[in-house]
Write an enzyme that holds these catalytic residues in place. Structure first.
Site, PDB file in Angstrom:
ATOM      1  N   SER A 196       3.643   1.687  14.916  1.00 16.97           N
ATOM      2  CA  SER A 196       2.182   1.637  14.935  1.00 16.97           C
ATOM      3  C   SER A 196       1.665   1.658  16.361  1.00 16.97           C
ATOM      4  O   SER A 196       2.331   1.172  17.288  1.00 16.97           O
ATOM      5  CB  SER A 196       1.744   0.339  14.252  1.00 16.97           C
ATOM      6  OG  SER A 196       0.400   0.070  14.547  1.00 16.97           O
TER       7      SER A 196
ATOM      8  N   TYR B  96       2.560  -9.317  12.492  1.00 20.01           N
ATOM      9  CA  TYR B  96       2.783  -7.962  11.966  1.00 20.01           C
ATOM     10  C   TYR B  96       3.137  -7.001  13.104  1.00 20.01           C
ATOM     11  O   TYR B  96       4.143  -6.286  13.043  1.00 20.01           O
ATOM     12  CB  TYR B  96       1.529  -7.456  11.228  1.00 20.01           C
ATOM     13  CG  TYR B  96       1.563  -5.961  10.995  1.00 20.01           C
ATOM     14  CD1 TYR B  96       2.383  -5.418  10.015  1.00 20.01           C
ATOM     15  CD2 TYR B  96       0.812  -5.088  11.790  1.00 20.01           C
ATOM     16  CE1 TYR B  96       2.450  -4.044   9.820  1.00 20.01           C
ATOM     17  CE2 TYR B  96       0.869  -3.721  11.598  1.00 20.01           C
ATOM     18  CZ  TYR B  96       1.687  -3.199  10.611  1.00 20.01           C
ATOM     19  OH  TYR B  96       1.756  -1.835  10.434  1.00 20.01           O
TER      20      TYR B  96
ATOM     21  N   LYS C  30       6.787  -4.747  14.367  1.00 21.14           N
ATOM     22  CA  LYS C  30       6.916  -3.325  14.760  1.00 21.14           C
ATOM     23  C   LYS C  30       7.602  -3.223  16.115  1.00 21.14           C
ATOM     24  O   LYS C  30       8.518  -2.424  16.302  1.00 21.14           O
ATOM     25  CB  LYS C  30       5.536  -2.656  14.807  1.00 21.14           C
ATOM     26  CG  LYS C  30       4.842  -2.544  13.466  1.00 21.14           C
ATOM     27  CD  LYS C  30       5.626  -1.677  12.511  1.00 21.14           C
ATOM     28  CE  LYS C  30       5.054  -1.656  11.122  1.00 21.14           C
ATOM     29  NZ  LYS C  30       5.990  -1.166  10.107  1.00 21.14           N
TER      30      LYS C  30
HETATM   31  P1  NAD Z   1       2.017   0.224   1.734  1.00 24.27           P
HETATM   32  O1  NAD Z   1       1.909  -1.240   1.574  1.00 24.27           O
HETATM   33  O2  NAD Z   1       1.196   1.093   0.865  1.00 24.27           O
HETATM   34  O3  NAD Z   1       3.557   0.669   1.583  1.00 24.27           O
HETATM   35  C1  NAD Z   1       4.622  -0.186   1.918  1.00 24.27           C
HETATM   36  C2  NAD Z   1       5.525  -0.260   0.696  1.00 24.27           C
HETATM   37  O4  NAD Z   1       6.636  -1.099   0.975  1.00 24.27           O
HETATM   38  C3  NAD Z   1       4.822  -0.843  -0.537  1.00 24.27           C
HETATM   39  O5  NAD Z   1       4.961   0.074  -1.607  1.00 24.27           O
HETATM   40  C4  NAD Z   1       5.570  -2.142  -0.818  1.00 24.27           C
HETATM   41  O6  NAD Z   1       5.637  -2.431  -2.183  1.00 24.27           O
HETATM   42  C5  NAD Z   1       6.925  -1.846  -0.185  1.00 24.27           C
HETATM   43  N1  NAD Z   1       7.678  -3.021   0.244  1.00 24.27           N
HETATM   44  C6  NAD Z   1       7.263  -4.041   1.044  1.00 24.27           C
HETATM   45  N2  NAD Z   1       8.266  -4.919   1.213  1.00 24.27           N
HETATM   46  C7  NAD Z   1       9.336  -4.453   0.527  1.00 24.27           C
HETATM   47  C8  NAD Z   1      10.653  -4.923   0.312  1.00 24.27           C
HETATM   48  N3  NAD Z   1      11.077  -6.080   0.829  1.00 24.27           N
HETATM   49  N4  NAD Z   1      11.495  -4.188  -0.454  1.00 24.27           N
HETATM   50  C9  NAD Z   1      11.080  -3.022  -1.007  1.00 24.27           C
HETATM   51  N5  NAD Z   1       9.837  -2.531  -0.841  1.00 24.27           N
HETATM   52  C10 NAD Z   1       8.975  -3.236  -0.078  1.00 24.27           C
HETATM   53  O7  NAD Z   1       1.748   0.561   3.277  1.00 24.27           O
HETATM   54  P2  NAD Z   1       1.553   1.960   4.010  1.00 24.27           P
HETATM   55  O8  NAD Z   1       0.163   2.010   4.532  1.00 24.27           O
HETATM   56  O9  NAD Z   1       2.069   3.064   3.176  1.00 24.27           O
HETATM   57  O10 NAD Z   1       2.495   1.735   5.255  1.00 24.27           O
HETATM   58  C11 NAD Z   1       3.850   2.173   5.293  1.00 24.27           C
HETATM   59  C12 NAD Z   1       4.471   1.693   6.584  1.00 24.27           C
HETATM   60  O11 NAD Z   1       3.727   2.209   7.684  1.00 24.27           O
HETATM   61  C13 NAD Z   1       4.480   0.172   6.749  1.00 24.27           C
HETATM   62  O12 NAD Z   1       5.668  -0.214   7.377  1.00 24.27           O
HETATM   63  C14 NAD Z   1       3.298  -0.070   7.649  1.00 24.27           C
HETATM   64  O13 NAD Z   1       3.456  -1.241   8.399  1.00 24.27           O
HETATM   65  C15 NAD Z   1       3.350   1.162   8.542  1.00 24.27           C
HETATM   66  N6  NAD Z   1       2.045   1.468   9.156  1.00 24.27           N
HETATM   67  C16 NAD Z   1       0.943   1.605   8.361  1.00 24.27           C
HETATM   68  C17 NAD Z   1      -0.290   1.856   8.939  1.00 24.27           C
HETATM   69  C18 NAD Z   1      -1.536   1.976   8.083  1.00 24.27           C
HETATM   70  O14 NAD Z   1      -2.635   1.899   8.638  1.00 24.27           O
HETATM   71  N7  NAD Z   1      -1.435   2.186   6.782  1.00 24.27           N
HETATM   72  C19 NAD Z   1      -0.402   1.975  10.331  1.00 24.27           C
HETATM   73  C20 NAD Z   1       0.747   1.854  11.111  1.00 24.27           C
HETATM   74  C21 NAD Z   1       1.973   1.594  10.508  1.00 24.27           C
END
Ligand code: NAD
Ligand code: UDP
Length: 375
Positions: free
Chosen positions: A139, A164, A168
Site C-alpha cells: 500500500s 495495519y 504492510k
Molecule cells: P478484502 O477485505 O475485500 O479482501 C481480503 C480478503 O482476505 C477477504 O476476502 C477476506 O475474507 C480474506 N482474508 C482475510 N484474512 C484471511 C485469512 N486469515 N485467511 C483467509 N482469507 C483471509 O480487501 P481488498 O480491498 O480486496 O484488499 C486486498 C489486499 O490489498 C489486502 O491485503 C489489503 O490490505 C490490500 N490493500 C487494499 C487497499 C484498498 O484500498 N482496498 C489498498 C492497499 C492495499
C-alpha cells in the site's frame, strides 16, 4: 527445493489467490482467467462472500478445473499444506489480510496475527512445496506521513501511523529478507494507491461489511439512499478546494497490473535494467523466473479531491449527494499520489480509466446490488 518455473503458457500455470474472494482479488481472478491462467482461491470469507466466486464464474465462464475455491484460513497450516499438495501452485498473489485502518488501532494483536502470522504460515508451506514466487498487496501507506508527492519507489519506507500500515511495511521487509537469504525467491511488492470502481458487468465490486470506512463505498451508499449524508473529513487542507487529494485507480486497471507483474516475474516483459533502490532485482534465470524483489506503485499519477469525487459521482448517478463538512480524520494526509513511470517502463502498464468511468462502474455495481452480495 528449486523454485517453480514461470516462463510457461498461462494454461500451464496455477496461481494461488489467498483472499481472492475479496474486492481486489475477485477482479484479479477475472483478469487471470480471461488470459487462460488456472486460479485457486483460498479465503476464509471473513470479509467476503461465496457469491463472488459464482459471479467470477459467470463473468469468465471458468469451469471447476480452471477456478477452484477453497474456504480456509491461511493460519490453518494443515489446510494450507493440503492446498499445495492437491494443486501444483506456481505463484501466489497474496491478498488475504484485514484492512480496516481504524480497527487495527483497536485490535493490533488480531491484525499482526492475521496479516503477518497468516502470511508467514502460508509462505512457509509454499516454500516446503517449492513455490517461492510471491506478488504482495502492499500500500501507498508504507511511504509514511512525511513523504513528498509524487511518491516514487526509490523513497525509503516511512513511519507508519497504525498497525495495519505496519503489517504492510513488515511484510515488505520480510519478503525482501527471504530473497536476500535465498536468491531463488521472486517477489513483487505492489503498492496500491486508492482502488475504486467495479467490473463493467456490475456483477462484482466492493462489498464492505457494516458502515464503510472508505470514501467511495460511503458515497455510493449515500447515492442509493442507504446512508443519509457523506461526512467530508476536513476542508482546510492545503489543496485547491481544501479537501483531501488521493490517487484513485480503477480496480480493473489494478487487477491488470497484477497480471503484468506476473509476466514480469516470468521474465516475459521488462528491461532487465536495475530498477532502483529498494528493488533488489536479480537476473532472469535459466528456469525462466526473474529472481529478486520488484517494487511498483500502482496508481494513475493524478490526484482527485474528495469534492471532485462527489461531483463525478453525482454525474454518474444523476442526482445530488448530500454532504457535510466534518473535522479532519486523525492520521489522514493532505495529498497522496503516485509516480507511475516505473510500472510504465518495466511492466508496460498504464492505468486506462478516468475518475468518471470509476464512478460510473461503482454506481452500476452499487445500484444493481444495493446490499452487496447479500442481494
Ligand atoms: P478484502 O477485505 O475485500 O479482501 C481480503 C480478503 O482476505 C477477504 O476476502 C477476506 O475474507 C480474506 N482474508 C482475510 N484474512 C484471511 C485469512 N486469515 N485467511 C483467509 N482469507 C483471509 O480487501 P481488498 O480491498 O480486496 O484488499 C486486498 C489486499 O490489498 C489486502 O491485503 C489489503 O490490505 C490490500 N490493500 C487494499 C487497499 C484498498 O484500498 N482496498 C489498498 C492497499 C492495499
Ligand atoms: N473521506 C471523507 N469521508 C469519508 C471517507 C473518507 O472525507 O467518509 C476522505 C478522507 O479523509 C481522505 C479521502 O476521503 O481524504 C480518501 O479516504 P479513504 O478512507 O477512502 O482512503 P485513504 O486514502 O484514507 O486510505
Amino acid at each position: 527445493m528449486a523454485n517453480k518455473e514461470l516462463n510457461k503458457k498461462p494454461e500451464e500455470l496455477t496461481i494461488l489467490l489467498p483472499g481472492g474472494a475479496g474486492y481486489i482479488g475477485s477482479h484479479t481472478a477475472v483478469e487471470l482467467l480471461d488470459r487462460g491462467y488456472k486460479v485457486v482461491i483460498v479465503d476464509n470469507l471473513s470479509n467476503s462472500s461465496k457469491v463472488a466466486i459464482d459471479r467470477i464464474r459467470q463473468i469468465t465462464g471458468a469451469n471447476d478445473e480452471q477456478l477452484v475455491f477453497i474456504e480456509a484460513d491461511i493460519l490453518d497450516r494443515p489446510a494450507m499444506d493440503k492446498v499445495f499438495t492437491n494443486y501444483s501452485v506456481d505463484a501466489i498473489i497474496m491478498f488475504a489480510g484485514l484492512k480496516a485502518v481504524g480497527e487495527s488501532t483497536q485490535k493490533p494483536l488480531e491484525y499482526y496475527w492475521n496479516n503477518v502470522g497468516g502470511a508467514l504460515t502460508l509462505f512457509d508451506v509454499a516454500r516446503e512445496h517449492g513455490c517461492k514466487n510471491v506478488i504482495f498487496s502492499s500500500s501507498a501507506t508504507v511511504y509514511g506521513e512525511e513523504a513528498q508527492v509524487p511518491f516514487t519507489e526509490e523513497l525509503e519506507r516511512g513511519k507508519t501511523t497504525n498497525p495495519y500500515g505496519e503489517t504492510k511495511a513488515m511484510l515488505e521487509r520480510i519478503l525482501t529478507d527471504f530473497y536476500l537469504a535465498d536468491d531463488e525467491w521472486s517477489v513483487v511488492l505492489l503498492r496500491y494507491f486508492n482502488p475504486i470502481g467495479a467490473h463493467e458487468s456490475g456483477l462484482i465490486g466492493e462489498d464492505p461489511k457494516g458502515i464503510p470506512n472508505n470514501l467511495l463505498p460511503y458515497v455510493a451508499q449515500v447515492a442509493t439512499g442507504k446512508l443519509k449524508e457523506l461526512g467530508v473529513f476536513g476542508n482546510d487542507y492545503p489543496t485547491p478546494d481544501g479537501t483531501g487529494v488521493r490517487d484513485f485507480i480503477h480496480v480493473v486497471d489494478l487487477a491488470v497490473g497484477h497480471v503484468k507483474a506476473l509476466e514480469w516475474m516470468a521474465g516475459k516483459i521488462g528491461t532487465g535494467e536495475p530498477i532502483g533502490r529498494g528493488s533488489y532485482q536479480g537476473p532472469v534465470s535459466e528456469d525462466g523466473t526473474r529472481h529478486g524483489v520488484g517494487v511498483f506503485n500502482l496508481g494513475t499519477g493524478k490526484g482527485t479531491s474528495v469534492l471532485e469525487v462527489v461531483a463525478a459521482f453525482e454525474k454518474a448517478c444523476g442526482h445530488k449527494i448530500p454532504y457535510a463538512i466534518k473535522d479532519r480524520r486523525p492520521g489522514d494526509i493532505a495529498v497522496c499520489y503516485a509516480a507511475c513511470d516505473k510500472a510504465r517502463d518495466e511492466l508496460g502498464w498504464v492505468a486506462q480509466y478516468d475518475i468518471a468511468r470509476m464512478c460510473e462502474d461503482t454506481w452500476r455495481w452499487q445500484s444493481g446490488n444495493p446490499n452487496g452480495y447479500e442481494g
